[in-house]
Design an enzyme around this catalytic site. Structure first.
Site, PDB file in Angstrom:
ATOM      1  N   ASN A   8       0.868  -1.179   0.000  1.00 57.90           N
ATOM      2  CA  ASN A   8       0.000   0.000   0.000  1.00 57.90           C
ATOM      3  C   ASN A   8       0.901   1.225   0.000  1.00 57.90           C
ATOM      4  O   ASN A   8       1.526   1.525   1.014  1.00 57.90           O
ATOM      5  CB  ASN A   8      -0.895  -0.041   1.248  1.00 57.90           C
ATOM      6  N   TRP A   9       0.951   1.898  -1.134  1.00 58.76           N
ATOM      7  CA  TRP A   9       1.843   3.061  -1.234  1.00 58.76           C
ATOM      8  C   TRP A   9       1.263   4.297  -0.546  1.00 58.76           C
ATOM      9  O   TRP A   9       1.944   5.301  -0.428  1.00 58.76           O
ATOM     10  CB  TRP A   9       2.158   3.362  -2.718  1.00 58.76           C
ATOM     11  N   LYS A  10      -0.009   4.221  -0.156  1.00 56.23           N
ATOM     12  CA  LYS A  10      -0.652   5.373   0.494  1.00 56.23           C
ATOM     13  C   LYS A  10      -0.437   6.620  -0.374  1.00 56.23           C
ATOM     14  O   LYS A  10      -0.481   6.523  -1.587  1.00 56.23           O
ATOM     15  CB  LYS A  10      -0.135   5.543   1.928  1.00 56.23           C
ATOM     16  N   HIS A  91      -9.398   1.006   5.163  1.00 56.12           N
ATOM     17  CA  HIS A  91      -8.126   1.205   5.869  1.00 56.12           C
ATOM     18  C   HIS A  91      -8.361   2.146   7.051  1.00 56.12           C
ATOM     19  O   HIS A  91      -9.158   3.073   6.966  1.00 56.12           O
ATOM     20  CB  HIS A  91      -7.084   1.787   4.916  1.00 56.12           C
ATOM     21  N   GLU A  93      -6.739   4.523   8.106  1.00 54.55           N
ATOM     22  CA  GLU A  93      -6.519   5.945   7.778  1.00 54.55           C
ATOM     23  C   GLU A  93      -7.748   6.550   7.112  1.00 54.55           C
ATOM     24  O   GLU A  93      -8.039   7.732   7.293  1.00 54.55           O
ATOM     25  CB  GLU A  93      -5.259   6.074   6.910  1.00 54.55           C
ATOM     26  N   GLU A 161      -4.910  -5.005  10.619  1.00 55.61           N
ATOM     27  CA  GLU A 161      -3.892  -3.978  10.827  1.00 55.61           C
ATOM     28  C   GLU A 161      -4.177  -3.247  12.143  1.00 55.61           C
ATOM     29  O   GLU A 161      -5.001  -2.323  12.180  1.00 55.61           O
ATOM     30  CB  GLU A 161      -3.924  -2.957   9.678  1.00 55.61           C
ATOM     31  N   GLY A 167       3.003   2.119  10.797  1.00 56.88           N
ATOM     32  CA  GLY A 167       3.987   3.193  10.660  1.00 56.88           C
ATOM     33  C   GLY A 167       4.740   3.522  11.933  1.00 56.88           C
ATOM     34  O   GLY A 167       5.410   4.551  12.015  1.00 56.88           O
ATOM     35  N   SER A 206       3.856  -2.287  10.228  1.00 54.18           N
ATOM     36  CA  SER A 206       5.305  -2.353  10.452  1.00 54.18           C
ATOM     37  C   SER A 206       5.924  -3.692  10.038  1.00 54.18           C
ATOM     38  O   SER A 206       6.857  -4.172  10.678  1.00 54.18           O
ATOM     39  CB  SER A 206       5.640  -2.016  11.905  1.00 54.18           C
ATOM     40  N   GLY A 227       3.017  -1.199   4.205  1.00 53.89           N
ATOM     41  CA  GLY A 227       3.039   0.214   3.861  1.00 53.89           C
ATOM     42  C   GLY A 227       4.440   0.659   3.496  1.00 53.89           C
ATOM     43  O   GLY A 227       4.909   0.446   2.378  1.00 53.89           O
ATOM     44  N   GLY A 228       5.133   1.264   4.448  1.00 52.03           N
ATOM     45  CA  GLY A 228       6.427   1.882   4.184  1.00 52.03           C
ATOM     46  C   GLY A 228       7.423   0.984   3.462  1.00 52.03           C
ATOM     47  O   GLY A 228       8.119   1.428   2.537  1.00 52.03           O
TER      48      GLY A 228
HETATM   49  P1  13P Z   1       3.341   0.276   7.566  1.00 48.42           P
HETATM   50  O1  13P Z   1       3.821  -1.025   6.930  1.00 48.42           O
HETATM   51  O2  13P Z   1       4.050   1.478   7.047  1.00 48.42           O
HETATM   52  O3  13P Z   1       3.272   0.165   9.053  1.00 48.42           O
HETATM   53  O4  13P Z   1       1.807   0.468   7.062  1.00 48.42           O
HETATM   54  C1  13P Z   1       0.912  -0.596   7.179  1.00 48.42           C
HETATM   55  C2  13P Z   1      -0.323  -0.246   6.463  1.00 48.42           C
HETATM   56  O5  13P Z   1      -1.087   0.597   6.905  1.00 48.42           O
HETATM   57  C3  13P Z   1      -0.591  -0.908   5.184  1.00 48.42           C
HETATM   58  O6  13P Z   1      -1.885  -0.662   4.749  1.00 48.42           O
END
Ligand code: 13P
Length: 246
Positions: A8-10, A91, A93, A161, A167, A206, A227-228
């Site tokens: 997920n590149w957000k 998600h 977020e 999640e 993050g 993470s 994510g990251g």
């Molecule tokens: P991180 O891997 O950056 O913690 O993000 C997880 C996430 O929200 C994937 O959707």
């Protein structure tokens, strides 16, 4: 069931970052797991063109309606038109930033199914909910109310999640992940029957190359939503390889 490594590149990435996709394609030509990248909508079409057959692409949200006066929103059919096979829905977020409720997530998931997309439906507790001992109840309620009755093993992926692990570099213990994933599987099988045994259950929060092996060894963890660490081909590639070897 084919396991799934999803990125997920957000809200990250412009044309220059498509080089990361080229690097992934070069090193994962015939993967033994499914690979998914969900870039910002602006990159979806271009990424889909470059990702070839080995890497699927997906949106990060869609609207519940098929078209109309919804400025700034994207319909599920439009994601398909841009090359997507999946869409992330609910998600944390989006639940936080855009007030998405379980009912909204369920309506969006139905729209995704109608367009032929696989919905990656996200659930997860806050730190306060975990500290209060409410985790399993929170997840059960989110699953019950966010996942439509039409869900099956082919059209739905669930991503667990924990909000406090996203993050932050903090990850639940392996026992905590196992407890939630076992409960999710049991709840989904109780509701949907046999098909829920094929529903991929991803862990997200993470995930890094350094912890992927131990997370993927947990029962009922069928992949990750990253994510990251999905932004850099070298990191995501190591996670893909860990899943292939699990
Ligand atoms: P991180 O891997 O950056 O913690 O993000 C997880 C996430 O929200 C994937 O959707």
């Amino acid at each position: 069931m084919r396991k799934l490594a999803a990125g997920n590149w957000k809200m990250n990435g412009t044309a220059a970052e498509l080089a990361e996709v080229d690097a992934l394609v070069a090193s994962h030509g015939a993967p033994s797991v499914d690979i998914l990248l969900c870039p910002p909508a602006t990159l979806l079409s271009r990424m889909s063109d470059r990702a070839g057959d080995a890497i699927a692409t997906g949106g990060q949200d869609c609207h519940a309606n098929v078209s109309g006066a919804h400025t700034g929103d994207i319909a599920a059919d439009m994601l398909v038109d841009a090359g997507a096979g999946y869409v992330i829905l609910g998600h944390s977020e989006r639940r936080t930033d855009h007030g998405e409720t379980d009912a909204i997530v369920a309506a969006k998931s139905t729209a995704a199914y109608n367009a032929g997309l696989i919905a990656v439906i996200c659930v997860g507790e806050t730190e306060g909910q975990r500290d209060a001992g409410d985790t399993l109840n929170v997840i059960a309620a989110q699953l019950a109310n966010s996942v439509p009755d039409a869900a099956n093993g082919a059209n739905t992926v669930i991503a667990y999640e924990p909000v406090w692990a996203i993050g932050t570099g903090r990850v639940p213990t392996l026992e905590q992940i196992a407890e939630v994933h076992d409960k999710m599987r049991a709840d989904l099988v109780a509701r949907f029957g046999e098909t829920a045994k094929d529903m991929r259950l991803l862990y997200g929060g993470s995930v890094k190359p350094s912890n992927a092996d131990e997370i993927f060894a947990i029962d009922n963890v069928d992949g990750a939503l990253v994510g990251g660490a999905s932004l850099k081909a070298s990191d995501f590639s190591a996670i893909i390889t860990a899943l292939e070897n699990a």
